[in-house]
Design an enzyme around this catalytic site. Structure first.
Site, PDB file in Angstrom:
ATOM      1  CB  THR A  42     -14.866 -59.993  39.263  1.00  0.00           C
ATOM      2  OG1 THR A  42     -14.109 -61.194  39.146  1.00  0.00           O
ATOM      3  CG2 THR A  42     -14.324 -59.000  38.244  1.00  0.00           C
ATOM      4  CG  ASP A  43     -11.758 -63.495  42.124  1.00  0.00           C
ATOM      5  OD1 ASP A  43     -12.277 -63.400  40.997  1.00  0.00           O
ATOM      6  OD2 ASP A  43     -11.566 -64.587  42.690  1.00  0.00           O
TER       7      ASP A  43
ATOM      8  CE1 TYR B  94     -16.693 -59.615  33.777  1.00  0.00           C
ATOM      9  CE2 TYR B  94     -15.000 -61.108  34.600  1.00  0.00           C
ATOM     10  CZ  TYR B  94     -16.174 -60.395  34.803  1.00  0.00           C
ATOM     11  OH  TYR B  94     -16.819 -60.462  36.018  1.00  0.00           O
TER      12      TYR B  94
HETATM   13  P1  NAD Z   1     -24.790 -62.482  34.015  1.00  0.00           P
HETATM   14  O1  NAD Z   1     -24.047 -62.408  32.736  1.00  0.00           O
HETATM   15  O2  NAD Z   1     -25.475 -63.746  34.398  1.00  0.00           O
HETATM   16  O3  NAD Z   1     -25.896 -61.332  34.064  1.00  0.00           O
HETATM   17  C1  NAD Z   1     -25.649 -60.029  33.631  1.00  0.00           C
HETATM   18  C2  NAD Z   1     -26.980 -59.294  33.551  1.00  0.00           C
HETATM   19  O4  NAD Z   1     -26.707 -57.939  33.169  1.00  0.00           O
HETATM   20  C3  NAD Z   1     -27.929 -59.881  32.516  1.00  0.00           C
HETATM   21  O5  NAD Z   1     -29.249 -59.926  33.023  1.00  0.00           O
HETATM   22  C4  NAD Z   1     -27.840 -58.899  31.354  1.00  0.00           C
HETATM   23  O6  NAD Z   1     -29.036 -58.822  30.588  1.00  0.00           O
HETATM   24  C5  NAD Z   1     -27.542 -57.604  32.082  1.00  0.00           C
HETATM   25  N1  NAD Z   1     -26.826 -56.632  31.249  1.00  0.00           N
HETATM   26  C6  NAD Z   1     -25.721 -56.842  30.494  1.00  0.00           C
HETATM   27  N2  NAD Z   1     -25.380 -55.708  29.845  1.00  0.00           N
HETATM   28  C7  NAD Z   1     -26.294 -54.771  30.208  1.00  0.00           C
HETATM   29  C8  NAD Z   1     -26.481 -53.409  29.870  1.00  0.00           C
HETATM   30  N3  NAD Z   1     -25.655 -52.783  29.018  1.00  0.00           N
HETATM   31  N4  NAD Z   1     -27.504 -52.748  30.450  1.00  0.00           N
HETATM   32  C9  NAD Z   1     -28.351 -53.377  31.309  1.00  0.00           C
HETATM   33  N5  NAD Z   1     -28.233 -54.658  31.635  1.00  0.00           N
HETATM   34  C10 NAD Z   1     -27.214 -55.357  31.090  1.00  0.00           C
HETATM   35  O7  NAD Z   1     -23.733 -62.036  35.125  1.00  0.00           O
HETATM   36  P2  NAD Z   1     -23.589 -62.508  36.651  1.00  0.00           P
HETATM   37  O8  NAD Z   1     -22.774 -63.747  36.689  1.00  0.00           O
HETATM   38  O9  NAD Z   1     -24.918 -62.461  37.286  1.00  0.00           O
HETATM   39  O10 NAD Z   1     -22.677 -61.326  37.204  1.00  0.00           O
HETATM   40  C11 NAD Z   1     -23.258 -60.155  37.763  1.00  0.00           C
HETATM   41  C12 NAD Z   1     -22.152 -59.228  38.209  1.00  0.00           C
HETATM   42  O11 NAD Z   1     -21.313 -59.900  39.137  1.00  0.00           O
HETATM   43  C13 NAD Z   1     -21.242 -58.764  37.072  1.00  0.00           C
HETATM   44  O12 NAD Z   1     -20.944 -57.402  37.268  1.00  0.00           O
HETATM   45  C14 NAD Z   1     -19.998 -59.631  37.216  1.00  0.00           C
HETATM   46  O13 NAD Z   1     -18.858 -58.950  36.755  1.00  0.00           O
HETATM   47  C15 NAD Z   1     -19.951 -59.830  38.712  1.00  0.00           C
HETATM   48  N6  NAD Z   1     -19.303 -61.081  39.181  1.00  0.00           N
HETATM   49  C16 NAD Z   1     -19.724 -62.303  38.727  1.00  0.00           C
HETATM   50  C17 NAD Z   1     -19.122 -63.453  39.216  1.00  0.00           C
HETATM   51  C18 NAD Z   1     -19.577 -64.829  38.781  1.00  0.00           C
HETATM   52  O14 NAD Z   1     -18.961 -65.827  39.187  1.00  0.00           O
HETATM   53  N7  NAD Z   1     -20.636 -64.963  38.015  1.00  0.00           N
HETATM   54  C19 NAD Z   1     -18.082 -63.372  40.148  1.00  0.00           C
HETATM   55  C20 NAD Z   1     -17.682 -62.099  40.580  1.00  0.00           C
HETATM   56  C21 NAD Z   1     -18.306 -60.959  40.100  1.00  0.00           C
END
Ligand code: NAD
Ligand code: TYD
Length: 339
Positions: free
Chosen positions: A129-130, A154
């Site tokens: 993430t940024d 986070y």
């Molecule tokens: P989310 O919270 O919607 O989904 C996370 C998923 O990971 C869920 O299905 C959860 O059950 C699973 N999970 C959590 N802990 C776990 C564990 N210990 N073992 C196995 N599975 C586990 O998140 P998202 O928004 O889809 O983000 C996905 C990735 O992208 C993350 O790594 C996040 O840091 C990154 N990200 C998200 C954004 C955003 O805007 N949403 C932006 C940049 C980066």
């Protein structure tokens, strides 16, 4: 045939990525390892569930046994690529307690890295993430060289995971890739994040909580663009490299909230200014010129195009939203898989 292990595939971005793989890489085999925390929702993957090239494994990325089981599920030919989404992802929850973030994001990333290296994985893409770069003032952009300066538990845990991924490349020559993306929006986002929360509350005429003065700026990226960027980096990125991914769509939160209310023809009286988030980053903005120049990826959607699409999706998926809001979605795994 390429086998891709996706971790966190039942979450927001992971499930969109699996939908993209099924559509654009129909020959790929997909193993989805997800713990099904509150953020994991298998209803996001209903259409994919019965496909012969898709396998779901419930397990925790912080458990070496669970991760080994997911690799075993790929069968004799093994896993070629890993795309690592699994993480605790919500800043406000990390302020309530950082420990689950360290366990899933830091420990979990090391466990997946170790197993992937042991199994001879050819490419390991870590979705970051940024937010690892911290906060910007009114001008400037994050580049891949911007020093890491995270503000929340986070983002600190994501910065830790990024460093472990870099260490696997530097120490072991393991072929890693890191993407750092701005805020995503689109279908299947859990309604604790700004855009789906505001849509859900506005529909029910509930207050829309805006933190502080609402003038914090995020650089919004449509999730489909993000998923296409991830696939591009997975297939064409140079091992050891970091790629920023952004949408060139900077907006203050309050404008987004008002835009949602306008679209839904609801009164701005629903806006409720509440106490600011501690350590709240003021502005994020991504310089995505590296991925555009080196790998030829560009976002296809502007915010003006994709926000209405997103609103329409939530309006047309009332059942999905109601089941998430009520918690009923959590029974789906048991009904489908019977354990
Ligand atoms: P989310 O919270 O919607 O989904 C996370 C998923 O990971 C869920 O299905 C959860 O059950 C699973 N999970 C959590 N802990 C776990 C564990 N210990 N073992 C196995 N599975 C586990 O998140 P998202 O928004 O889809 O983000 C996905 C990735 O992208 C993350 O790594 C996040 O840091 C990154 N990200 C998200 C954004 C955003 O805007 N949403 C932006 C940049 C980066
Ligand atoms: P969020 O969707 O939690 O993403 P992140 O914190 O990872 O950027 O929040 C986006 C922005 O919206 C952020 O500046 C915090 C703000 N926000 C509110 O004002 N009210 C809310 O209820 C939420 C969830 C977020």
């Amino acid at each position: 045939m390429t086998t891709i292990l996706v971790t966190g595939g039942a979450g927001f971005i992971g499930s969109n990525f699996i939908h993209l793989l099924v559509k654009d890489r129909p020959d790929a085999r997909i193993v989805n390892l997800d713990a099904l925390t509150y953020a994991g929702n298998l209803e996001n993957l209903k259409e994919v569930e019965g496909q012969a090239n898709y396998t779901f494994v419930q397990g925790d990325v912080a458990s070496p046994e669970d991760v080994a089981r997911a690799f075993d599920a790929a069968g004799e030919s093994g896993v070629n690529h890993v795309v690592h989404f699994a993480a605790e992802s919500h800043v406000d929850r990390s302020i309530q307690g950082g420990l689950p973030f360290v366990t899933a994001n830091v420990l979990g990333t090391q466990v997946v890295l170790d197993e992937a290296r042991k199994r001879g994985v050819e490419r390991f893409l870590h979705v970051s993430t940024d937010e690892v770069y911290g906060s910007l003032g009114p001008t400037g952009f994050f580049t891949e060289e911007t020093p890491l300066d995270p503000s929340s538990p986070y983002s600190a845990s994501k910065a830790g995971s990024d460093m472990l991924v870099q260490a696997a490349f530097k120490t072991h020559g393991f072929p890693t890739l890191i993407t750092r993306c701005s805020n995503n929006y689109g279908p299947y986002q859990f309604p604790e994040k700004l855009i789906p929360l505001m849509i859900a509350n506005a529909r029910e005429d509930k207050p829309l909580p805006v933190y502080g003065d609402g003038m914090q700026i995020r650089d919004w990226l449509y999730v489909q663009d993000h998923c296409e960027a991830i696939l591009t980096v997975l297939e064409k990125g140079a091992p050891g490299e970091v790629y920023n991914i952004g949408g060139h769509n900077e907006y203050p939160n309050i404008e987004i909230v008002k835009g949602i209310l306008g679209h839904l023809e609801k009164s701005e009286d629903l806006i409720e200014y509440v106490t600011d988030r501690p350590g709240h980053d003021r502005r994020y903005a991504i310089d995505a010129s590296k991925i555009e120049r080196e790998l030829g990826w560009k976002p296809r959607y502007t915010f003006e195009q994709a926000l209405p699409r997103t609103l329409e999706w939530y309006l047309s998926q009332d059942e999905w939203l109601q089941r998430v809001r009520s918690g009923a979605y959590r029974d789906y795994y048991q009904l489908q898989y019977g354990t």
